[in-house]
Enzyme design. Structure first.
Site, PDB file in Angstrom:
ATOM      1  N   THR A 132      28.699  16.003  24.887  1.00 54.20           N
ATOM      2  CA  THR A 132      29.665  15.112  25.527  1.00 54.20           C
ATOM      3  C   THR A 132      29.185  14.656  26.905  1.00 54.20           C
ATOM      4  OG1 THR A 132      31.869  15.112  26.521  1.00 54.20           O
ATOM      5  CG2 THR A 132      30.837  17.237  26.296  1.00 54.20           C
ATOM      6  N   ASP A 133      29.707  13.516  27.354  1.00 52.98           N
ATOM      7  CA  ASP A 133      29.416  13.061  28.723  1.00 52.98           C
ATOM      8  C   ASP A 133      30.123  13.934  29.763  1.00 52.98           C
ATOM      9  OD1 ASP A 133      32.034  12.190  28.247  1.00 52.98           O
ATOM     10  OD2 ASP A 133      31.677  10.104  28.836  1.00 52.98           O
ATOM     11  N   GLU A 134      31.106  14.755  29.317  1.00 57.18           N
ATOM     12  CA  GLU A 134      31.903  15.529  30.271  1.00 57.18           C
ATOM     13  C   GLU A 134      31.066  16.597  30.979  1.00 57.18           C
ATOM     14  OE1 GLU A 134      35.862  16.501  28.996  1.00 57.18           O
ATOM     15  OE2 GLU A 134      35.883  14.845  27.569  1.00 57.18           O
ATOM     16  N   TYR A 158      36.247  23.406  28.650  1.00 55.25           N
ATOM     17  CA  TYR A 158      35.584  22.695  27.544  1.00 55.25           C
ATOM     18  C   TYR A 158      34.201  22.202  27.973  1.00 55.25           C
ATOM     19  CZ  TYR A 158      34.277  18.679  24.634  1.00 55.25           C
ATOM     20  OH  TYR A 158      33.578  17.788  23.867  1.00 55.25           O
ATOM     21  N   LYS A 162      30.406  23.275  26.696  1.00 53.56           N
ATOM     22  CA  LYS A 162      29.457  22.333  26.082  1.00 53.56           C
ATOM     23  C   LYS A 162      28.161  22.287  26.909  1.00 53.56           C
ATOM     24  CE  LYS A 162      29.889  19.955  22.943  1.00 53.56           C
ATOM     25  NZ  LYS A 162      29.700  20.126  21.478  1.00 53.56           N
TER      26      LYS A 162
END
Ligand code: NAD
Ligand code: TYD
Length: 353
Positions: A132-134, A158, A162
């Site tokens: 993810t970009d997060e 989260y 990741k």
């Protein structure tokens, strides 16, 4: 053969359906069927011998060892994860177990299998990790979008889990030479998304005449990527990506949450008008998410210049397709709104928020 993890979930199901629509190559779908896994999304593959469904956990190493030995996949595409930021705030433990330990288990069993391959098979093998970009953290309004070189600054349980999994994948390449690839993509939307995420939640609540909850001031910005475009990006990376590299995947569609919600409301006014008035009347500002990242944006130039991939949908075209899909698949929505789903909604949107 591909081993795809988490393909009873939103993106994985779209990936497998798209893959089998275009390829004769079979897929083993390993999924634990958590609350987010739904075999109904894959009902069109019933009786199709190219889709082998295995209910199991990516932390079950004997099962993984058996799957690698039996099916000898030429590639792993790893989607399985706990994926919802809000759930990671209410209960981070499962995110560590699946996203960190699970990715470790999958990598280790892949490595044991890969070590026994001959040289040609070894260099052809791929482990593609979907992230993810997060992991990159939050941007200020004037900051450039995330490039692959941006330092990781995850802010939620989260995104931290990741980021940890991305680091493991990277290390398995640098230390053991495993042919890995990583993709970091922005917010997906499209068919088969569980209606606890913003886009389907707004569609489903609007049609039921329920409030459309917007966290904080609604000015948080995300980049929105149609899931079909994400799937085509993964196919490109799997086929042509340079081993050991990461590729950012985005839709070139930065939008604030309030604009996303208003766009959905206007489309619903056109496609499913409500006699009580425009859907925007249901918008309701609620307490902000703790640690809510302000802005994500993706610089997707690397995947375009190296692999020739660009998204084919704009937000306007993709969101229309998505809403049309939800309007046609009310039964699918009804079935996922189980007791567990209702409990989650009660917990996340407590009275008084
Ligand atoms: P999802 O929550 O819809 O699906 C996850 C799937 O993984 C479910 O089918 C679930 O049953 C399965 N799963 C969970 N734990 C498992 C375990 N321990 N063993 C085996 N299977 C397990 O998620 P999604 O939205 O389809 O996301 C897929 C991947 O893409 C995730 O890795 C996520 O981090 C990443 N991603 C998603 C988005 C997005 O907008 N949805 C954006 C960026 C990255
Ligand atoms: P979400 O779909 O949960 O994805 P993510 O947190 O991974 O970006 O949320 C997208 C954005 O919408 C995020 O800024 C949080 C916001 N949001 C709301 O305003 N209201 C909601 O009810 C939900 C679920 C999300």
């Amino acid at each position: 053969m591909l081993l795809v993890t988490g393909a009873a979930g939103f993106i994985g199901a779209n990936f497998v359906l798209d893959w089998l629509a275009a390829s004769a190559e079979p897929v083993i779908n390993l999924d634990a069927l958590t609350y987010a896994g739904n075999r109904e999304s894959l009902v069109s593959l019933q009786g199709d011998s190219r889709h082998i469904f295995v209910k199991g956990d990516i932390n079950d190493r004997p099962l993984l060892s058996q799957l690698y030995a039996t099916y000898k996949p030429r590639a792993v595409v790893h989607f399985a994860a706990e994926s919802h930021v809000d759930r990671s705030i209410h209960g981070p433990g499962a995110f560590i177990t699946t996203n960190v330990n699970g990715t470790f288990s999958l990598l280790e069993e892949a490595r044991l299998f890969w070590n026994k391959l001959d040289d040609a098979e070894k260099s052809d093998f791929r482990f593609l990790h979907v992230s993810t970009d997060e992991v990159y953290g939050s941007l200020a309004p004037e900051d450039p979008p995330f490039a692959e070189t941006k330092a990781f600054e995850p802010n939620s349980p989260y995104s931290a889990s990741k980021a940890a999994s991305d680091h493991l994948v990277r290390a398995w390449h640098h230390t053991f030479g495993m042919p890995v690839l990583t993709t970091n993509c922005s917010n997906n939307y499209g068919p088969f998304q569980f209606p606890e995420k913003l886009v389907p939640l707004v569609v489903v609540n609007a049609l039921a005449g329920k409030p459309l909850p917007i966290y904080g001031d609604g000015a948080n910005v995300r980049d929105w990527l149609f899931v079909g475009d994400h799937c085509s990006a993964i196919r490109s990376v799997l086929e042509k990506g340079r081993v050991g590299e990461t590729y950012n995947v985005g839709g070139w569609n930065e939008m604030s949450n309030i604009d996303v919600v208003r766009t959905i409301c206007r489309l619903l006014d056109e496609l499913a008008p409500d006699s009580d008035g425009p859907y925007e009347r249901l918008i309701s500002f609620v307490k902000d998410r703790p640690g809510h990242d302000r802005r994500y944006a993706i610089d997707a130039r690397k995947i375009e210049s190296e692999l020739g991939w660009r998204p084919s949908e704009t937000f306007a075209t993709g969101i229309r397709k998505t809403i049309e899909w939800y309007l046609k698949h009310k039964q699918w929505v009804l079935h996922v709104q189980s007791g567990a789903y209702r409990e989650w909604i009660d917990r996340n949107y407590e009275v008084g928020q």
